[in-house]
Scaffold this active site. Structure first.
Site, PDB file in Angstrom:
ATOM      1  CB  SER A 102      26.882   0.897  39.803  1.00 33.25           C
ATOM      2  OG  SER A 102      26.356   0.820  38.494  1.00 33.25           O
ATOM      3  CE  LYS A 138      25.025   4.029  36.937  1.00 31.36           C
ATOM      4  NZ  LYS A 138      25.080   2.562  36.709  1.00 31.36           N
ATOM      5  CB  SER A 178      24.657  -1.732  37.654  1.00 33.60           C
ATOM      6  OG  SER A 178      25.878  -2.037  38.273  1.00 33.60           O
TER       7      SER A 178
END
Lengths: 483, 95, 484
Positions: C151, C76, C175
């Site tokens: 997210s 990420k 998330s």
């Protein structure tokens, strides 16, 4: 009725740790800009604070020295504001749960009276960086070497009633933190900085509106700033004006002060507990261990100096005030075996020279061992006290490594050899017919005074190395023989 | 939440908000505040605030220096620097 | 070869069916072909990946036993990677190339895993749809008209589309679990303090936790073995013994007690989702688990408490982005204030600005007690609900989300509609507990997730329980339509 001044101090003390409060970066003073600014100090994304234990130990030592309650659980909070010397956009500090609670500090005033000043609390926090205002094409330069250096902020109650008291208090704190060894006390490097809250009122009425003068970094500036602000407030009030709550800046070089910001413009700091750090907890055993290992505090040291070295109150107070001076003094006594002379040298010649060159005693070019040599050679008659000063100067200038070496290489040894002195006296008498005539014709009472001329001549001939007592004795014998 | 309140917050947070957008921002923030106002109904008498999920105390490190000087690497990504200093528009007040 | 699980790939590499370089090249080719339809990668690090694969092949040749050695994964874009741009999905960090690695990144380097690139995310991890990214939204491989969740949308989409064997992710309010649910993946958020936060760009420090997204619980266990470490650089890293998450995967669920909170099956939950979640719980009962209805009475206050605490922390965490030392700086600032305000005003997106302002408000003079303190009191009540529940049950199960993935732009202008996406996941972040989501079926050909919540440090138990389900069912083997 006259006005009464009310003063409270917030004192920032840089702690003499090797590394910063939340990073393993050096705190050394005077390095190239931003060479002591790690990713954490620069608030690089994703970096996190890792708390250093030493500042807590130091803060606890201070707390114990002022008889304060130690915060067994202390909590770091974030104080939010934007400034280029504050990389994270918040200062990590303590608010609701500081490491040091309420305590007391006793000060001694010029007239010998004492007064107790209450400390509200002292908390740990990180220092900010520095803004350089020299011109970089109309921009300021930011150096973050200092950012993250541990500080304790000591907050007093408004118990001080004059500039003199405020300075005595500030000096006392300086004496305490240097004796504890938790601060190097180097005022010129910003190791101690004062924010002064000042108001005036008529006794018996509530305190007046206060102003805060920030970032004073010498006792002298603090005294001047207070006096100037008190005068300004009284003048304002007497001419029917009011005092605005505001933050002020004092420029010590120009001796001017100005408003920095008004209360209405004050930031809303939005304190909240720092979620990157957990509560710091100490048990009784931890605090007790620190207590057991506390260094000698100034009062105890002054008492010991009086007892052990038979110093006067005045000498003992001055020599015990800071740790570096005390250490120098004790070392000097050890080598010179003469406490009184040691005290005189430190408070006289040495401090004059240090002041003139803006050096601290820690950085004195003449070590206690070297100065001890100078005193010993004076004591044993090798040199006169006048020559001693010359030897001290030579040591200061690095012209030799010891008093003996300089006395030897510069031929400064005092001449006490009677034969040599008699020879010099004979020559001077032979070459000073007029002065001898005057001496003979003079009233006996006035003769000792007239001896000065002959002594001077011999000192000149001996380049100051003649032993004055010996010369006096020889001259009196020889001149009286001519009567 | 009116425009002047939004501008006050924007000043504290140092975020420029265009005048034309202030009322939209105010409306959306009011939506959020309406949501969080549900908290007011909770009975929290004598409940200690929980600032952190970890119910433990801080570990401390020993006082050692081990961060090297990495100024060059750090300033390579700085918007503006000179002579080792970060440059910003002139700072007026110290402190 | 991309269809193989991590454990299968590890075996194939050791059986010399293909090398890590070949495997990596295969993934890189897939990314090139397929990702333009998804936008899951912000940065593809082709050269680094191939160089790392080469080193991995050498390590494999000399007998390296780490199952991640040579396995291509994605990080990420919230984890700092030395020498590789780390944007956090924001214009603010579009030019930010960190001179250091996050501890999590270091851990995977040590394991010999290959970094394919950095994957997309909501800006500063603030969002539940991946629509707030500066680099544009990520599309859900199951239905490209829908969001992948957020997210960690890029992490989820890349793994679901088999553009990475697994991905790192972070979870502040859901998330990891919500995108896992929307993309048919296994996603785990460990206990707060288990994974290091060093070098992971902070959103809300007391809630943020790194985790992983994979195609099975077993893969997750392999990834977790490298993710978790005690880290001196993170003061909130917990010094508890490291465990091997593969060790107890095979333990039966017989006799465990599963708590099912009635509050998680209330009004907002879609009937079809509720049915699948109920079937999954029934499956556990069939496998010998005891089911017990429980209550978490303060559940409805989790979202309101979160939207005070997370914005408050983020308002301070994001103050460092000021245009002075790194990141975006506005053109020709006329003074210092202008530099701050325009740099931040121009480089932060709407949602980030909104949360900073809400947080600033909640902490400001006169509101602190009513908002921040109140929210932290409610947080304790929520934590106490869990403590109470775990006296009687081993784990808690319920839906991860109210419904399957929704279409782009379908939440309207009210941010609160989006905030309610995390209604079932947020409480575990507030309490610092581990949570996991596994696929439990499809609604309209879109995956639905079952959430499993455990007491602190029970991530091994969660993976075991998830793995047992995946031995008995094949929901986790369903994959998104082929986009090739």
């Amino acid at each position: 009725m006259t006005w009464e001044t009310v003063i409270g101090l917030e004192v920032h003390v840089q702690l003499a740790t090797k590394s910063k409060l939340f990073s393993a970066t050096s705190t050394a003073f005077g390095s190239e800009p931003n060479t002591q600014a790690s990713a954490i100090d620069l608030a690089m994304p994703g970096t996190l604070p890792v708390a250093n234990e030493e500042p807590f130990r130091y803060a606890i030592m201070f707390g114990l020295a002022i008889g304060a309650e130690i915060g067994k659980e202390s909590v770091f909070e974030r104080k939010n504001y934007f400034y280029p010397d504050l990389p994270k956009g918040y200062q990590t500090t303590q608010l609701a749960k500081p490491i040091v609670g309420a305590g007391e500090v006793e000060i001694t005033l010029e007239d010998g009276s004492t007064k107790s000043i209450r400390i509200h609390h002292a908390h740990l926090e990180e220092d900010a960086g520095k803004s350089m205002h020299e011109d970089f094409h109309g921009m300021s330069g930011i150096d973050l070497n200092r950012a993250g250096t541990p500080l304790i902020e000591i907050v007093s109650e408004p118990d001080l009633r004059s500039a003199e008291e405020a300075v005595a208090f500030a000096k006392k704190l300086h004496s305490l933190v240097t004796s504890l060894g938790i601060c190097d006390g180097e005022m010129s490097q910003g190791s101690m900085r004062f924010d002064v809250n000042i108001s005036v009122h008529k006794p018996g009425t509530p305190f007046g509106t206060r102003t805060e003068t920030k970032n004073l970094n010498s006792f002298k500036f603090m005294e001047e700033a207070i006096e100037m602000e008190v005068d300004r407030q009284i003048e304002e009030l007497e001419s029917g004006g009011v005092i605005d709550q505001e933050t002020r800046l004092y420029d010590g070089d120009k001796r001017t002060a100005k408003t920095m910001r008004k209360k209405a413009d004050e930031n809303d700091y939005r304190y909240f507990p720092c979620p990157d750090l957990l509560p710091v907890v100490f048990d009784d055993a931890y605090v007790d261990a620190i207590k057991a290992a506390m260094p000698e505090l100034p009062e105890a040291r002054a008492a010991r100096f009086k007892e052990e070295y038979q110093l006067s109150d005045y000498d003992a107070d001055i020599l015990s005030a800071d740790a570096a001076t005390s250490a120098y003094f004790e070392q000097l006594v050890k080598t010179s075996n003469d406490a009184k002379q040691s005290a005189n040298w430190i408070m006289g010649e040495l401090s004059a020279k240090l002041n003139a060159e803006e050096k601290s005693i820690k950085d004195s070019p003449v070590t206690a061992e070297q100065l001890g040599g100078v005193i010993s050679r004076t004591q044993d008659g090798t040199i006169s006290s006048k020559i001693a000063k010359q030897v001290f100067e030579a040591l200061w200038d690095g012209k030799g490594t010891s008093a003996d070496e300089i006395i030897e290489s510069q031929g400064l040894k005092q001449v006490s050899d009677t034969g040599a002195l008699e020879k010099m006296a004979d020559e001077v008498i032979a070459n000073s017919a007029k002065q001898v005539e005057n001496y003979r014709n003079a009233d006996p009472d006035k003769r000792p005074k007239m001896l000065g001329y002959f002594v001077g001549q011999i000192m000149k001939a001996s380049k100051g190395q003649a032993n004055p007592q010996a010369i006096n004795k020889i001259l009196i014998e020889k001149l009286n023989a001519l009567l | 939440m009116d425009s002047s309140e939004i501008q006050k917050l924007a000043n504290l947070a140092m975020i420029e908000i265009d005048d034309s957008q202030v009322s939209e921002v105010a409306a959306r923030i009011s939506d959020v505040l309406a949501l969080v106002d549900q908290l007011q109904a909770a009975d929290t008498d004598n409940v200690t605030p929980m600032a952190h999920p970890l119910d433990t105390v801080q570990r401390l490190r020993s006082d050692e220096v081990n961060e090297p000087n990495r100024r060059e690497a750090f300033q390579a990504i700085a918007p503006e620097s000179e002579n080792g200093l970060y440059l910003v528009p002139k700072v007026i007040d110290a402190g | 070869m991309h269809r193989q699980s991590i454990s299968e790939l590890a075996q194939s590499l050791r059986d010399k069916k293909f090398s890590s370089v070949e495997l990596t090249q295969h993934y890189l080719d897939r990314i090139k072909r397929i990702d333009p339809q998804l936008n899951s990668y912000v940065t593809v690090t082709e050269e680094i990946a191939l160089a790392q694969a080469k080193i991995a092949d050498e390590r494999l040749a000399s007998g390296d036993s780490n199952p991640l050695c040579g396995i291509p994964i994605a990080h990420k874009d919230i984890f700092c990677t030395e020498g590789v741009r780390t944007s956090c999905g924001s214009k603010m960090l579009d030019n930010f190339v960190p001179p250091y690695n996050a501890t999590v990144v270091e851990n995977y380097l040590d394991a010999g895993a290959v970094m394919l690139g950095k994957v997309n995310m909501d800006e500063f991890a603030m969002g539940s749809s991946n629509e707030t990214s500066y680099y544009g939204p990520v599309k859900n491989p199951w239905d490209t008209r829908c969001v992948p969740g957020g997210s960690s949308g890029g992490s989820a989409a890349s793994v679901a589309a088999m553009l990475a064997a697994g991905a790192t992710a972070t979870d502040t309010g859901g998330s990891i679990r919500q995108p896992a649910s929307h993309c048919g993946l296994t996603g785990i958020k460990p206990t707060y303090g288990r994974a290091s936060r060093y070098g992971m760009i902070a959103f809300a420090s007391s809630l943020d936790q790194a985790g992983v997204l994979t195609r099975s619980a077993k893969d997750a266990a392999i990834m977790m073995n490298s993710l978790i470490s005690f880290d001196q650089k993170d003061s909130t890293s917990v010094d508890v013994a490291k465990e091997d998450y593969l060790q107890n995967l095979e333990t039966s669920v017989e006799g465990i007690t599963i708590g099912v909170p009635k509050e998680y099956f209330g009004d907002g939950l879609k009937i079809e989702t509720a049915a699948l979640v109920q079937e999954a719980i029934d499956q556990y009962e069939k496998m010998g688990a005891k089911i017990k209805e429980i209550s978490l009475p303060h559940s409805s206050l989790a979202v309101p408490a979160y939207y005070v605490i997370a914005p408050a922390e983020c308002s301070a965490n994001l103050s460092r982005f000021d245009g002075v030392r790194y990141g975006y700086r506005c053109e020709n600032p006329k003074d210092l204030e202008d530099l701050y305000k325009r740099s931040r005003g121009e480089a932060f997106g709407e949602e980030v600005k909104r949360r900073i302002l809400v947080g600033t408000y909640a902490l400001s003079a006169g509101y602190f007690d009513a908002y921040y303190n109140k929210a932290q009191q409610v947080r304790r009540l929520i934590k106490q609900d869990f403590d109470e529940a775990f006296k009687d049950v081993d784990v808690i199960m319920g839906p991860t989300c109210t419904s399957p993935a929704f279409k782009f732009d379908s939440k309207g202008s009210d941010p609160v509609a989006m905030y309610l996406e995390d209604i079932y996941t947020i409480a575990t972040n507030l309490a610092g507990l581990p949570g996991l989501s596994i696929p439990c079926g499809l609604v309209d050909n879109k995956p639905v997730g079952l959430q499993i919540i455990g007491p602190a440090f029970a991530e091994g138990k969660l993976l075991n329980i998830a793995h047992q389900f995946q031995l008995a069912t094949d929901f986790h083997t369903l994959t998104a339509p082929d986009l090739d």
